[in-house]
Design a protein around this motif. Structure first.
Motif, PDB file in Angstrom:
ATOM      1  N   ASP A   1       0.834  -1.200   0.000  1.00  0.00           N
ATOM      2  CA  ASP A   1       0.000   0.000   0.000  1.00  0.00           C
ATOM      3  C   ASP A   1       0.872   1.254   0.000  1.00  0.00           C
ATOM      4  O   ASP A   1       0.604   2.208  -0.699  1.00  0.00           O
ATOM      5  N   ALA A   2       1.931   1.243   0.797  1.00  0.00           N
ATOM      6  CA  ALA A   2       2.843   2.381   0.839  1.00  0.00           C
ATOM      7  C   ALA A   2       3.518   2.585  -0.516  1.00  0.00           C
ATOM      8  O   ALA A   2       3.717   3.725  -0.965  1.00  0.00           O
ATOM      9  N   GLU A   3       3.861   1.469  -1.185  1.00  0.00           N
ATOM     10  CA  GLU A   3       4.482   1.564  -2.511  1.00  0.00           C
ATOM     11  C   GLU A   3       3.498   2.149  -3.526  1.00  0.00           C
ATOM     12  O   GLU A   3       3.888   2.946  -4.388  1.00  0.00           O
ATOM     13  N   ASP A   4       2.232   1.752  -3.425  1.00  0.00           N
ATOM     14  CA  ASP A   4       1.215   2.273  -4.343  1.00  0.00           C
ATOM     15  C   ASP A   4       1.004   3.771  -4.121  1.00  0.00           C
ATOM     16  O   ASP A   4       0.825   4.533  -5.081  1.00  0.00           O
ATOM     17  N   ILE A   5       0.996   4.189  -2.853  1.00  0.00           N
ATOM     18  CA  ILE A   5       0.839   5.616  -2.551  1.00  0.00           C
ATOM     19  C   ILE A   5       2.022   6.407  -3.106  1.00  0.00           C
ATOM     20  O   ILE A   5       1.857   7.486  -3.694  1.00  0.00           O
ATOM     21  N   HIS A   6       3.237   5.862  -2.932  1.00  0.00           N
ATOM     22  CA  HIS A   6       4.427   6.525  -3.483  1.00  0.00           C
ATOM     23  C   HIS A   6       4.335   6.605  -5.005  1.00  0.00           C
ATOM     24  O   HIS A   6       4.671   7.635  -5.606  1.00  0.00           O
ATOM     25  N   ALA A   7       3.881   5.522  -5.639  1.00  0.00           N
ATOM     26  CA  ALA A   7       3.737   5.511  -7.095  1.00  0.00           C
ATOM     27  C   ALA A   7       2.694   6.525  -7.547  1.00  0.00           C
ATOM     28  O   ALA A   7       2.864   7.189  -8.579  1.00  0.00           O
ATOM     29  N   ALA A   8       1.607   6.651  -6.761  1.00  0.00           N
ATOM     30  CA  ALA A   8       0.561   7.620  -7.095  1.00  0.00           C
ATOM     31  C   ALA A   8       1.105   9.039  -7.035  1.00  0.00           C
ATOM     32  O   ALA A   8       0.781   9.878  -7.890  1.00  0.00           O
ATOM     33  N   ARG A   9       1.929   9.318  -6.045  1.00  0.00           N
ATOM     34  CA  ARG A   9       2.540  10.647  -5.941  1.00  0.00           C
ATOM     35  C   ARG A   9       3.462  10.910  -7.119  1.00  0.00           C
ATOM     36  O   ARG A   9       3.435  12.001  -7.707  1.00  0.00           O
ATOM     37  N   CYS A  10       4.272   9.923  -7.486  1.00  0.00           N
ATOM     38  CA  CYS A  10       5.224  10.087  -8.598  1.00  0.00           C
ATOM     39  C   CYS A  10       4.499  10.310  -9.920  1.00  0.00           C
ATOM     40  O   CYS A  10       4.861  11.199 -10.705  1.00  0.00           O
TER      41      CYS A  10
ATOM     42  N   LYS B   1      -2.765   5.598 -13.946  1.00  0.00           N
ATOM     43  CA  LYS B   1      -3.593   6.148 -12.867  1.00  0.00           C
ATOM     44  C   LYS B   1      -4.775   5.239 -12.554  1.00  0.00           C
ATOM     45  O   LYS B   1      -5.115   5.028 -11.384  1.00  0.00           O
ATOM     46  N   PHE B   2      -5.415   4.705 -13.580  1.00  0.00           N
ATOM     47  CA  PHE B   2      -6.534   3.783 -13.357  1.00  0.00           C
ATOM     48  C   PHE B   2      -6.071   2.554 -12.580  1.00  0.00           C
ATOM     49  O   PHE B   2      -6.771   2.069 -11.685  1.00  0.00           O
ATOM     50  N   SER B   3      -4.896   2.052 -12.927  1.00  0.00           N
ATOM     51  CA  SER B   3      -4.352   0.887 -12.240  1.00  0.00           C
ATOM     52  C   SER B   3      -4.101   1.180 -10.763  1.00  0.00           C
ATOM     53  O   SER B   3      -4.461   0.392  -9.882  1.00  0.00           O
ATOM     54  N   LEU B   4      -3.500   2.333 -10.474  1.00  0.00           N
ATOM     55  CA  LEU B   4      -3.224   2.715  -9.086  1.00  0.00           C
ATOM     56  C   LEU B   4      -4.506   3.047  -8.336  1.00  0.00           C
ATOM     57  O   LEU B   4      -4.629   2.752  -7.136  1.00  0.00           O
ATOM     58  N   ALA B   5      -5.478   3.660  -9.015  1.00  0.00           N
ATOM     59  CA  ALA B   5      -6.751   3.994  -8.371  1.00  0.00           C
ATOM     60  C   ALA B   5      -7.473   2.738  -7.914  1.00  0.00           C
ATOM     61  O   ALA B   5      -8.065   2.694  -6.824  1.00  0.00           O
ATOM     62  N   LYS B   6      -7.399   1.691  -8.735  1.00  0.00           N
ATOM     63  CA  LYS B   6      -8.023   0.418  -8.368  1.00  0.00           C
ATOM     64  C   LYS B   6      -7.316  -0.207  -7.171  1.00  0.00           C
ATOM     65  O   LYS B   6      -7.958  -0.728  -6.247  1.00  0.00           O
TER      66      LYS B   6
END
Length: 234
Positions: free
Chosen positions: A1-10, A150-155
């Motif tokens: 989850d932390a990695e996904d949040i970091h990826a979303a920020r990037c 973005k769609f991938s990370l949003a899911k």
């Protein structure tokens, strides 16, 4: 989850930078060459940048506060996240609707008050059409790739704001295709008046998409739909 949040920020930072660059180019070319559809594309790119900035705000770490226990802390975080999602959605919806109204009236001006037969305007139309092709089609590919990520990370994160940001990027890719297609038609058109009409029609299509999506976003965030979607988080 932390990695996904970091990826979303990037990905949001990358999207914000791309949106600013495309918006500045679209506005400068659209205004100087009086290409209304390109100005509309610049508006949408600006909205994409705003939505990306809202995603960064959404996933910003909250202030550390004292809570009775972990359950209370989790409940407070959920309420904060829901509030940020709602406020971000309202901001995006208002900006969409305002941009749609402005673009609609700009297209009216271009169609009925703009002299397409003027030699200066004719040259502006042809120069603007070529610039639209060179800007819209490559940037459309970039925004399509960003939307997919973005769609991938949003899911993965279950984030409505990131999903809306992804939709905004996808819309930007679609509008780039519209602006580029309109420019190609203008290039192939031998009629000065026809070129102005194509530009106005493309602008109305963009305004319609922005308006519909803006109203839907406001309805989702201000009406019963949003409240129902977030009831488990209360």
């Amino acid at each position: 989850d932390a990695e996904d949040i970091h990826a979303a920020r990037c990905i949001s930072i990358a999207s914000l930078v791309a949106s600013i660059v495309v918006a500045l180019l679209a506005f400068s070319i659209g205004i100087s060459q009086e290409v209304v559809s390109l100005i509309g594309y610049g508006m949408e790119s600006s909205l994409d940048g705003i939505s990306s900035a809202l995603v960064l705000w959404r996933f910003k770490k909250g202030k550390q506060r004292e809570h009775e226990d972990q359950e209370a802390a989790a409940r407070a975080q959920a309420e904060r996240d829901a509030r940020r999602e709602r406020n971000s959605g309202v901001g995006i919806g208002i900006t969409f609707v305002a941009s749609a109204v402005l673009l609609f009236f700009m297209a009216l001006f271009k169609l009925f008050l703009w002299d397409a037969a003027d030699p200066v305007h004719e040259q502006e139309e042809r120069s603007g059409a070529m610039a639209s092709i060179l800007l819209s089609l490559p940037s459309g590919i970039v925004f399509a790739v960003l939307a997919f990520k973005k769609f991938s990370l949003a899911k993965a994160l279950g984030s409505q704001v990131l999903r809306k940001d992804a939709l905004c990027s996808l819309l930007g890719a679609g509008l780039a295709v519209i602006a580029g297609t309109a420019a190609i038609i203008e290039e192939l058109s031998g009629s000065d008046r026809g070129m102005a009409e194509v530009d106005a029609i493309a602008s109305w299509i963009i305004a319609l998409i922005l308006g519909v999506e803006g109203v839907r976003t406001l309805k989702d965030n201000l009406g019963d739909t949003w409240a129902e979607a977030h009831r488990p988080m209360a």
